[in-house]
Scaffold this active site. Structure first.
Site, PDB file in Angstrom:
ATOM      1  N   LYS A   1       2.495  15.556  -1.704  1.00 50.71           N
ATOM      2  CA  LYS A   1       2.511  16.482  -0.559  1.00 50.71           C
ATOM      3  C   LYS A   1       1.156  16.542   0.140  1.00 50.71           C
ATOM      4  CE  LYS A   1       6.211  19.646  -1.934  1.00 50.71           C
ATOM      5  NZ  LYS A   1       6.539  21.029  -2.280  1.00 50.71           N
TER       6      LYS A   1
ATOM      7  N   LYS B   1      17.831  10.657  -0.974  1.00 56.26           N
ATOM      8  CA  LYS B   1      18.401  11.940  -1.390  1.00 56.26           C
ATOM      9  C   LYS B   1      18.689  12.841  -0.193  1.00 56.26           C
ATOM     10  CE  LYS B   1      16.654  14.783  -4.565  1.00 56.26           C
ATOM     11  NZ  LYS B   1      15.712  15.367  -5.543  1.00 56.26           N
TER      12      LYS B   1
ATOM     13  N   LYS C   1      16.406  18.464   3.434  1.00 60.30           N
ATOM     14  CA  LYS C   1      16.352  19.078   4.759  1.00 60.30           C
ATOM     15  C   LYS C   1      15.330  18.394   5.657  1.00 60.30           C
ATOM     16  CE  LYS C   1      13.317  22.978   3.682  1.00 60.30           C
ATOM     17  NZ  LYS C   1      12.197  22.972   4.603  1.00 60.30           N
TER      18      LYS C   1
END
Ligand code: TRP
Length: 337
Positions: A116, A199, A202
């Site tokens: 991240k 996968k 969102k």
């Protein structure tokens, strides 16, 4: 509630308005079944959510919607303890303690953080994101959880939890249960309808690949019907050659409870269109009552608040006791009243 059942604890972030099919089939559905066999604690982790910037009104709304959806898919406040992380101040308190038991290098090795922060760049990455796994450790240890139902991506955080629990216990005496990961099963592999090799998420490149439980049913059935498949026609299960069809079969299987081989037989002699149409109908029937229950909680904020107040009270009874023991072991002078 005093019980001999093993205790489970898990959390979900309130970072979107609607859960998607991947969240639900991957994790939340198993939360629902675990409440029948375990002493279950589930929370919406709003403290974790602010490790990235949040708009206050949106965060508040998403938190409410997350709770309503958890109730909507079948969590029952009579069977589990459902609460909001920030309603239990012990999380932040034990989080600080755990920060002081974690090596800097140890935290720096967390792969989710590296991913991240690598994407965002160091200047836009908060220190909170760096210590995110350590707050998660506190979440788990406060409840003396035996098992932590999570997806594979959380395995390293559970390992850290075990390491820190053992470290604390061996330095200062038995205080925390060392939890085991309870990695959720393979049905969890729900992929994007437009890009069936990644996968469902969102942050997908196109919203057309993502089925949100709270979207209008027609929107979702349209997405199912226009899911990407290969150019063949025979419905069969092959993750490499037929990623799209295999994904639809897994979703069907997860909702209908029928095995994939059974479904392949069921669709014998029929083409992809038949699978899509049937799945769209199945989905519509399945999601309608979930939406209805979710809406009934959203329409009755007082009831939702009551559920949350009770959940926080039950959670604090457990968390408070663990924190008091930990504070005492550390050598903090007890506050007398
Ligand atoms: N990090 C978890 C996730 O992203 C959410 C989480 C926070 C959690 N605290 C937890 C999961 C405690 C299990 C136990 O999915």
């Amino acid at each position: 509630m005093v019980t001999d059942r093993p205790r489970v604890l898990s959390g979900i972030q309130p970072t979107s308005g609607s859960f998607h099919l991947g969240n639900y089939l991957g994790a939340v559905r198993q939360w629902v079944s675990l409440q029948e066999t375990h002493d279950a604690f589930y929370m919406v982790v709003d403290l974790h959510a602010i490790t990235v910037e949040q708009d206050p009104a949106t965060l508040r709304e998403n938190t409410r919607v997350s709770v309503a959806q958890l109730l909507g898919v079948g969590l029952d406040p009579e069977r589990c303890t459902l609460f909001i992380q920030s309603h239990v101040p012990e999380h932040a308190q034990l989080g600080w303690v755990m920060n002081c038991f974690t090596g800097f290098g140890e935290a720096a090795r967390m792969t989710q953080f590296k991913d991240k922060s690598g994407k965002q760049g160091a200047d836009r990455t908060t220190v909170g994101l760096f210590t995110y796994p350590i707050l998660q450790v506190a979440d788990i240890l406060l409840y003396q959880a035996d098992q932590v139902p999570v997806g594979e991506d959380q395995r390293q955080h559970i390992e850290l939890t075990r390491d820190l629990a053992e470290r604390f216990n061996s330095r200062l005496g038995q205080t925390f249960t060392v939890p085991n990961p309870y990695i959720l099963k393979e049905t969890a592999k729900i992929f994007d309808l437009q890009d069936p090799t990644s996968k469902m998420s969102k942050s997908a490149s196109t919203p057309k690949g993502l089925v949100n439980l709270l979207d209008e049913v027609k929107t979702s059935t349209k997405k199912i019907k226009s899911a990407v498949t290969d150019t063949g026609t025979v419905v069969s299960y092959d993750e490499q050659e037929k990623a799209g069809v295999s994904n639809l079969l897994r979703i069907h299987s997860a909702i209908s409870g029928r095995s994939v081989p059974e479904l392949v037989e069921h669709f014998e002699g029929r083409m992809y269109g038949a699978l899509k149409t049937e799945l769209a109908e199945l989905y519509a029937e399945w999601v309608a009552p979930i939406q209805q229950r979710t809406r009934s909680y959203l329409d009755d904020p007082a009831e939702l608040d009551r559920v949350l107040a009770r959940g926080a009270e039950k959670a604090r009874a457990v968390a408070g006791e663990t924190l008091a023991t930990a504070y005492d072991r550390i050598g903090f002078l007890a506050a007398k009243r």
